[in-house]
Enzyme design. Sequence first.
Site, PDB file in Angstrom:
ATOM      1  N   ASP A 126       1.079  -1.138  -0.097  1.00  0.00           N
ATOM      2  CA  ASP A 126       0.058  -0.051   0.031  1.00  0.00           C
ATOM      3  C   ASP A 126       0.862   1.327  -0.083  1.00  0.00           C
ATOM      4  O   ASP A 126       1.659   1.411   1.052  1.00  0.00           O
ATOM      5  CB  ASP A 126      -0.981  -0.118   1.195  1.00  0.00           C
ATOM      6  CG  ASP A 126      -1.984   1.091   1.280  1.00  0.00           C
ATOM      7  OD1 ASP A 126      -1.772   1.877   0.238  1.00  0.00           O
ATOM      8  OD2 ASP A 126      -3.009   0.849   2.068  1.00  0.00           O
ATOM      9  N   ARG A 128      -0.409   4.333  -0.539  1.00  0.00           N
ATOM     10  CA  ARG A 128      -1.257   5.537  -0.523  1.00  0.00           C
ATOM     11  C   ARG A 128      -0.795   6.591   0.621  1.00  0.00           C
ATOM     12  O   ARG A 128      -0.241   6.255   1.474  1.00  0.00           O
ATOM     13  CB  ARG A 128      -2.438   5.101  -0.143  1.00  0.00           C
ATOM     14  CG  ARG A 128      -3.538   4.450  -1.253  1.00  0.00           C
ATOM     15  CD  ARG A 128      -4.913   4.039  -0.994  1.00  0.00           C
ATOM     16  NE  ARG A 128      -4.643   3.098   0.026  1.00  0.00           N
ATOM     17  CZ  ARG A 128      -5.821   2.416   0.924  1.00  0.00           C
ATOM     18  NH1 ARG A 128      -6.900   2.780   0.111  1.00  0.00           N
ATOM     19  NH2 ARG A 128      -5.635   1.340   1.819  1.00  0.00           N
TER      20      ARG A 128
END
Length: 206
Positions: A126, A128
């Site tokens: 991830d 983000r």
Amino acid sequence: YAEALVPTEYGEFRVLVFRERSADPECAPVEHVAIVRGEVAGAEEVLARAHSECWTGEALHSLKCDCREQLDHALRAIADAGAGVVLYLRQEGRGIGLGNKIRAYALQARGVDTVDANRALGLPDDTRRYESAAAMLRHLGVRSVRLMTNNPEKVDALRDLGVDVRDRIPVLIAPNPHSQRYLAVKRQRMNHALPHIAIAEGFDAE
């Protein structure tokens, strides 16, 4: 960068487009969107969602994830509440981009789960980031939020960026046969709060 009122099936929203400059001057800015209902400037405990783009779910209505349903739930919730904001962040596939997301889907079709598919491609689980979400909330004058998310790490990330998150509001979407294992992996391996999803078989929590 731009602002207008947009009528939708959920009601009218004020749509503000923000441009995030790239560190590389040759790259185009990334455009994020704040979708606002009602008066949020100076408000406390504003109903909010930081939502990452999901082209496959939102445009194709893919059944592999619950992203479209979460976005739909958030927009309806803030419309019903009369005030709130959805921060639509352009970071497809947990930040790996659409092309890599489809490559990961191809591996998942062979039985690899969503986490191991990213790793097999040499990509992080991830990537983000939420600096843009925090900046948009500051621009809007939002003082504190009640965040619609199943991801406690998103709450922590926004708090680390100075956002006053007063509460986490679950967004629990009923799974379908195509999304069941994906959601189970999010619960088991990515620590999402999904108590209505059964633990997937075949692996242990890390």
